[in-house]
Design a protein around this motif. Structure first.
Motif, PDB file in Angstrom:
ATOM      1  N   ALA A 129      39.300  42.203  46.438  1.00  6.39           N
ATOM      2  CA  ALA A 129      38.138  42.546  45.611  1.00  6.39           C
ATOM      3  C   ALA A 129      38.431  43.775  44.752  1.00  6.39           C
ATOM      4  N   ARG A 130      39.063  44.791  45.335  1.00  5.92           N
ATOM      5  CA  ARG A 130      39.380  45.999  44.562  1.00  5.92           C
ATOM      6  C   ARG A 130      40.395  45.704  43.465  1.00  5.92           C
ATOM      7  N   ALA A 131      41.360  44.824  43.746  1.00 14.06           N
ATOM      8  CA  ALA A 131      42.350  44.461  42.734  1.00 14.06           C
ATOM      9  C   ALA A 131      41.697  43.717  41.570  1.00 14.06           C
ATOM     10  N   LEU A 132      40.752  42.842  41.866  1.00 12.69           N
ATOM     11  CA  LEU A 132      40.037  42.137  40.801  1.00 12.69           C
ATOM     12  C   LEU A 132      39.194  43.106  39.982  1.00 12.69           C
ATOM     13  N   GLU A 133      38.589  44.084  40.641  1.00  9.37           N
ATOM     14  CA  GLU A 133      37.811  45.090  39.916  1.00  9.37           C
ATOM     15  C   GLU A 133      38.704  45.905  38.985  1.00  9.37           C
ATOM     16  N   ALA A 134      39.871  46.305  39.490  1.00  7.67           N
ATOM     17  CA  ALA A 134      40.786  47.108  38.682  1.00  7.67           C
ATOM     18  C   ALA A 134      41.318  46.326  37.486  1.00  7.67           C
ATOM     19  N   ALA A 135      41.400  44.998  37.641  1.00  8.14           N
ATOM     20  CA  ALA A 135      41.955  44.152  36.573  1.00  8.14           C
ATOM     21  C   ALA A 135      40.879  43.575  35.668  1.00  8.14           C
ATOM     22  N   ARG A 136      39.640  44.055  35.788  1.00 12.63           N
ATOM     23  CA  ARG A 136      38.529  43.436  35.052  1.00 12.63           C
ATOM     24  C   ARG A 136      38.786  43.383  33.547  1.00 12.63           C
ATOM     25  N   GLU A 137      39.217  44.483  32.958  1.00  9.55           N
ATOM     26  CA  GLU A 137      39.442  44.503  31.509  1.00  9.55           C
ATOM     27  C   GLU A 137      40.617  43.621  31.115  1.00  9.55           C
ATOM     28  N   THR A 138      41.650  43.580  31.952  1.00  9.80           N
ATOM     29  CA  THR A 138      42.792  42.712  31.671  1.00  9.80           C
ATOM     30  C   THR A 138      42.374  41.249  31.726  1.00  9.80           C
ATOM     31  N   ALA A 141      40.529  40.401  28.614  1.00  8.92           N
ATOM     32  CA  ALA A 141      41.445  40.233  27.482  1.00  8.92           C
ATOM     33  C   ALA A 141      42.175  38.891  27.564  1.00  8.92           C
ATOM     34  N   ARG A 142      42.532  38.475  28.778  1.00  6.98           N
ATOM     35  CA  ARG A 142      43.248  37.214  28.956  1.00  6.98           C
ATOM     36  C   ARG A 142      42.341  36.017  28.693  1.00  6.98           C
ATOM     37  N   PHE A 143      41.070  36.125  29.119  1.00  7.92           N
ATOM     38  CA  PHE A 143      40.099  35.047  28.938  1.00  7.92           C
ATOM     39  C   PHE A 143      38.867  35.626  28.243  1.00  7.92           C
ATOM     40  N   PRO A 144      38.878  35.742  26.921  1.00  8.62           N
ATOM     41  CA  PRO A 144      37.780  36.421  26.200  1.00  8.62           C
ATOM     42  C   PRO A 144      36.428  35.731  26.333  1.00  8.62           C
ATOM     43  N   GLN A 145      36.416  34.408  26.437  1.00  7.60           N
ATOM     44  CA  GLN A 145      35.161  33.672  26.531  1.00  7.60           C
ATOM     45  C   GLN A 145      34.674  33.654  27.984  1.00  7.60           C
ATOM     46  N   ALA A 146      33.380  33.939  28.167  1.00  9.21           N
ATOM     47  CA  ALA A 146      32.840  34.067  29.517  1.00  9.21           C
ATOM     48  C   ALA A 146      32.997  32.786  30.328  1.00  9.21           C
ATOM     49  N   ASP A 147      32.759  31.619  29.704  1.00  7.08           N
ATOM     50  CA  ASP A 147      32.867  30.379  30.464  1.00  7.08           C
ATOM     51  C   ASP A 147      34.316  30.089  30.856  1.00  7.08           C
ATOM     52  N   ALA A 148      35.256  30.380  29.956  1.00  6.61           N
ATOM     53  CA  ALA A 148      36.673  30.185  30.283  1.00  6.61           C
ATOM     54  C   ALA A 148      37.106  31.152  31.378  1.00  6.61           C
ATOM     55  N   ARG A 149      36.592  32.372  31.308  1.00  6.01           N
ATOM     56  CA  ARG A 149      36.923  33.378  32.328  1.00  6.01           C
ATOM     57  C   ARG A 149      36.414  32.932  33.699  1.00  6.01           C
ATOM     58  N   ARG A 150      35.183  32.425  33.740  1.00  7.96           N
ATOM     59  CA  ARG A 150      34.619  31.976  35.009  1.00  7.96           C
ATOM     60  C   ARG A 150      35.404  30.799  35.577  1.00  7.96           C
TER      61      ARG A 150
END
Length: 256
Positions: A129-138, A141-150
């Motif tokens: 969970a902490r690693a995902l939080e730290a990588a939130r901005e990355t 950037a990798r998946f700019p669209q919210a639906d694609a990110r999800r």
């Protein structure tokens, strides 16, 4: 649902604990563990929450009424009918918290459900969970669209996925996932013919798909008990309707 599940932040906040002995001491320890400051009833004007841990029923009820009149939300040990909130049995994989509640019906049942879950969830879940939080901005950037990110996260976090939360993961697993060629699946459709109106008759695969679906297309008479197995933010549409071009769509149909 019998209650609205909430996680209340109490760091550096005063929380009233009324009582003495081990029952009150346990409440005070819980408050301290969550970052709060246990205090006496005389400081109720500084607090928003209160615990009453008194053996005498009349004294407990009187203390609860005093705190409620002061504007506090109150929990009374072993008196669910007097409680504004109840305490769940908590599985702690900081910052991941899993809370099991029976609404005061049986603390023992909640405890043993939580103990079963303890055996299933790896100790490293908090680190993921902490690693995902730290990588939130990355990730953004990798998946700019919210639906694609999800969808990308759903694919990675599913059973057997690159970030399966039920697997023990090392500290670099999120970085490796982002450095790879993971991509969200587009336009996937799962057609489910319901065996019955009982949610327990869903297969494990069907239940997981419902929990991940972006869109749920369903026969108009599919009961709410089944539909609530989907994500709260999933789009629901009665049949007939066409699946969207992107995202995971689950079609729920009753047997003819």
């Amino acid at each position: 649902m019998h209650s609205l599940p909430l996680f209340h932040r109490i760091a550096r906040e005063r929380v009233v604990v009324v009582g003495s002995g081990e029952m009150a001491a346990a409440k005070a320890r819980l408050v301290t563990r969550a970052g709060g400051i246990p205090c006496a009833e005389t400081e109720a004007h500084h607090a928003r929450l209160g615990f009453v841990a008194l053996e005498d029923p009349r004294a407990a009820e009187a203390a609860a009424l005093r705190l409620k009149r002061a504007g506090l939300l109150v929990n009374v040990a072993d008196r669910p009918e007097l409680c504004d909130f109840t305490l769940p049995s908590v599985l702690d994989r900081d910052p991941v918290l899993v809370a099991v509640s029976t609404g005061g019906a049986s603390a023992g049942l909640a405890k043993h459900v939580r103990l079963r879950l303890e055996a299933l969830l790896p100790q490293g879940l908090g680190a993921l969970a902490r690693a995902l939080e730290a990588a939130r901005e990355t990730i953004r950037a990798r998946f700019p669209q919210a639906d694609a990110r999800r969808r990308a996260l759903d694919e990675a976090l599913r059973q057997g996925g690159a970030l399966d939360p039920f697997d023990e993961q090392d500290n670099d697993v999120v970085d490796r996932w982002l450095a790879g060629r993971s991509a969200a699946r587009d336009g996937e459709v799962l057609d489910v013919t319901l065996a019955s109106d009982d949610p327990d008759d869903l297969t494990l695969r069907q239940a997981r798909a419902l929990g991940m679906a972006d869109t749920v297309l369903h026969d108009p008479d599919v009961p709410e008990a089944l539909l609530v197995r989907a994500r709260a933010d999933a789009t629901r549409l009665p049949l007939p309707a066409d699946p969207p071009a992107s995202g995971l769509t689950v079609i729920l149909q009753r047997k003819p």
